[in-house]
Design an enzyme around this catalytic site. Sequence first.
Site, mmCIF file in Angstrom:
data_model
loop_
_atom_site.group_PDB
_atom_site.id
_atom_site.type_symbol
_atom_site.label_atom_id
_atom_site.label_comp_id
_atom_site.label_asym_id
_atom_site.label_seq_id
_atom_site.Cartn_x
_atom_site.Cartn_y
_atom_site.Cartn_z
ATOM 1 N N CYS B 87 11.032 20.212 -4.403
ATOM 2 C CA CYS B 87 12.471 20.003 -4.243
ATOM 3 C C CYS B 87 13.147 19.831 -5.609
ATOM 4 O O CYS B 87 13.280 20.787 -6.348
ATOM 5 C CB CYS B 87 12.739 18.836 -3.294
ATOM 6 S SG CYS B 87 14.430 18.814 -2.663
ATOM 7 N N HIS B 203 9.239 19.428 1.701
ATOM 8 C CA HIS B 203 8.622 18.160 1.300
ATOM 9 C C HIS B 203 7.316 17.913 2.044
ATOM 10 O O HIS B 203 7.308 17.165 3.030
ATOM 11 C CB HIS B 203 9.574 17.002 1.612
ATOM 12 C CG HIS B 203 10.705 16.865 0.648
ATOM 13 N ND1 HIS B 203 10.568 16.280 -0.589
ATOM 14 C CD2 HIS B 203 12.002 17.236 0.734
ATOM 15 C CE1 HIS B 203 11.725 16.283 -1.218
ATOM 16 N NE2 HIS B 203 12.616 16.869 -0.451
ATOM 17 N N GLU B 205 4.958 15.967 1.312
ATOM 18 C CA GLU B 205 4.571 14.549 1.262
ATOM 19 C C GLU B 205 5.205 13.738 2.377
ATOM 20 O O GLU B 205 4.793 12.616 2.652
ATOM 21 C CB GLU B 205 4.927 13.954 -0.116
ATOM 22 C CG GLU B 205 6.394 13.606 -0.347
ATOM 23 C CD GLU B 205 7.274 14.815 -0.667
ATOM 24 O OE1 GLU B 205 6.786 15.954 -0.603
ATOM 25 O OE2 GLU B 205 8.473 14.600 -0.958
#
Lengths: 82, 234
Positions: B87, B203, B205
């Site tokens: 990002c 994302h 994570e």
Amino acid sequence: MTFRVHVRVVPRPGLLDPQGQAVAHALAALGFPGVGEVRVGRAIELELEADDRATAEAAATAMCERLLANPVTEDFTVAVEG
Amino acid sequence: MTIRVAVIRFPGSNCESETLEAARRAGATAELLDYRATSLGGADVVILPGGFSYGDYLRSGAIARFAPVMQAVRAHAEAGGGVLGICNGFQVLCEAHLLPGALLHNAGQRFVARPVDVRIERTSTICTGLFRPGAVVRIPQAHGEGRFVADEATLDALERDNQVVLRYVPVPGSDLPHNPNGSARDIAGICNPAGNVVGFMPHPERLAEATLGDTIGQTFFASLVGAPTSGAPA
């Protein structure tokens, strides 16, 4: 001497500028006639200490190439006042 | 040997903790690294996490690009070391010219936070090796400036040289645009020719532990450390 430098950064022609489009729509909604394409960029004003005008202009151009504008997506102009 | 991961924290980063945890869960020795550091401290892989470095002032990633640590990141990348930008990290890598192109305001002028479906277009990178080529994964993304742009010649070169890593694909049964930001050629992530520098908008994570409903994001981190995934390959 101290120069006042005006840097103008605008999105490259041909690149979609959604911000400009939104402003164009808003102007139309407010009843302003005749507004065509709108492009939104940014203006940066800086004070610059330099020996002469040409040096100030060269320095500001280097700043644009390095940081103030992204060469992939933006064009810039530099105007030195004083 | 355990892979060592450094997660850089810029002023305004906000995904570094999840990213650090995901790397650790994958088996890496992972530490946060301050943006003022001048060395990567022996890290094998460096991750530039999501967030709003320097408040996205001027352009997203434009100022972080000149943070002291970026000289070490550049040297690491040029030596073939692993660099992943997620990002805002992707935006920083583009501004630093470690990856081509740029990321502009979403075409819809709105911040878009919702899961997207992306296809794994290339598996020979530092973080996609454990995916099946062509696998489609549903993964969160959240950004205001994710519209990838580059001139046509650059886009053609990216396609020709197999540098598109992730591409937005239609979501079956969804009315929402599959491409959330107007990105050129539906590109969600790219890499350098060697595949050791990777940047993407989603994302992983944020979907990397079972309590969050899925662990598909963990596959990126498992790929990073070369470890087997806990589940079956995607």
